[in-house]
Design a protein around this motif. Structure first.
Motif: not given
Length: 305
Positions: A226-255
């Protein structure tokens, strides 16, 4: 001969007694007498042909059959109560049931939902989580937020935003000896794939082709369903994820995430708000759809039927 179905009141009595391990406490919860609890459970035991509880002095405990039966009883009770609650809510203009894919709900809908509540304080909201394999909007919701091409038979759908695919990672991966500066640097890093049979496709091959990388190699790979754990792994620095513009904007804006490269791949798929055609003109649905599309810079006249 078909086995008769148990009554719902008997199942509720059984479930409450099993949860409390007490007929007395079950009776208090259901606001009936202890004798009524005992009678309903005895009727259930007669129906299944065996004891569901061991009765020892003033205590009860489930038999093996009782434990097995409890699991199914809880599922049946929960599903029936939830479906009834949602179906009843559909008939009321002051209650709106929304079924949203989990990642969209978490990253996009919930952060802005207070705006809708401010505009329409008399509309009660019920939010349920949908899953990628639910390619058809559920009948017990007023509307759904799905991911696809916008071609759901018998449904009206509005694209929430155009979708682009691009890698995202923690800001920490932009520094150090193996810093991500160009796509070829991915060979020094772990990539996080999101894919599972029949549910999600892995978008990495499409983006790598767009970036001109024919034979990609990586230090390691992590796979998520699922996407949620994918992005959380990326946030925690465990790797590079493939983002979808619609659902990563919040995380991009908040650095929380950054976009290491300037290569984006337009996607034919997108998030849509989807409504049964027969209910598309419901005032509460029109209000929500108009509000949601406005939040994403779109208008309700961009309807696809």
């Amino acid at each position: 001969m078909r086995t008769p179905l148990p009554s719902l009141i008997s199942l509720c009595a059984f479930e409450a007694a099993a949860r409390h391990r007490s007929f007395r406490r079950a009776a208090i919860e259901l606001n009936i007498t202890q004798g009524a609890i005992s009678q309903r459970i005895k009727g259930l035991e007669t129906l299944v042909g065996t004891a569901l509880f061991y009765r020892e002095n003033n205590t009860i405990r489930l038999t093996d059959t009782g434990s097995e039966y409890l699991r199914s009883a809880r599922v049946a009770i929960t599903e029936l109560m939830a479906a009834t609650d949602r179906a009843a809510g559909r008939q009321r203009e002051d209650t709106l049931t929304i079924c949203s894919l989990g990642t969209f709900a978490h990253k996009c809908l919930i952060p802005i939902l207070e705006s809708f509540r401010t505009l329409y304080p008399k509309i009660s909201l019920r939010l349920r989580t949908g899953f990628p394999f639910e390619q058809v909007a559920p009948n017990d919701s007023d509307l759904s937020i799905l991911y696809g091409l916008g071609d759901w038979p018998g449904m009206s759908s509005w694209k929430i935003h155009d979708e682009e695919l691009f890698p995202v990672c923690s800001p920490s991966l932009l520094h150090g000896r193996r810093a991500l500066k160009r796509p070829s640097d991915l060979r020094f890093h772990t990539i996080i794939r999101t894919s599972s049979p029949l549910l999600l496709r892995d978008d990495w091959p499409l983006w790598l082709a767009e970036a001109g990388i024919a034979k990609a190699s990586f230090r390691d790979e992590i796979s998520c369903d699922l996407l949620n754990p994918t992005f959380q792994l990326a946030i925690n620095g465990l790797g590079v994820a493939m983002g979808r513009s619609g659902v990563v904007q919040f995380d991009l804006e908040n650095k929380l995430l950054v976009e290491p490269f300037d290569i984006r791949l337009p996607s034919a798929l997108a998030y849509y708000v989807v409504v049964p055609e027969a209910r598309a003109n419901s005032p509460k649905i029109q209000r929500f759809v108009t509000w949601l599309l406005k939040e994403f810079g779109r208008t309700i006249d961009k309807k696809i039927v």
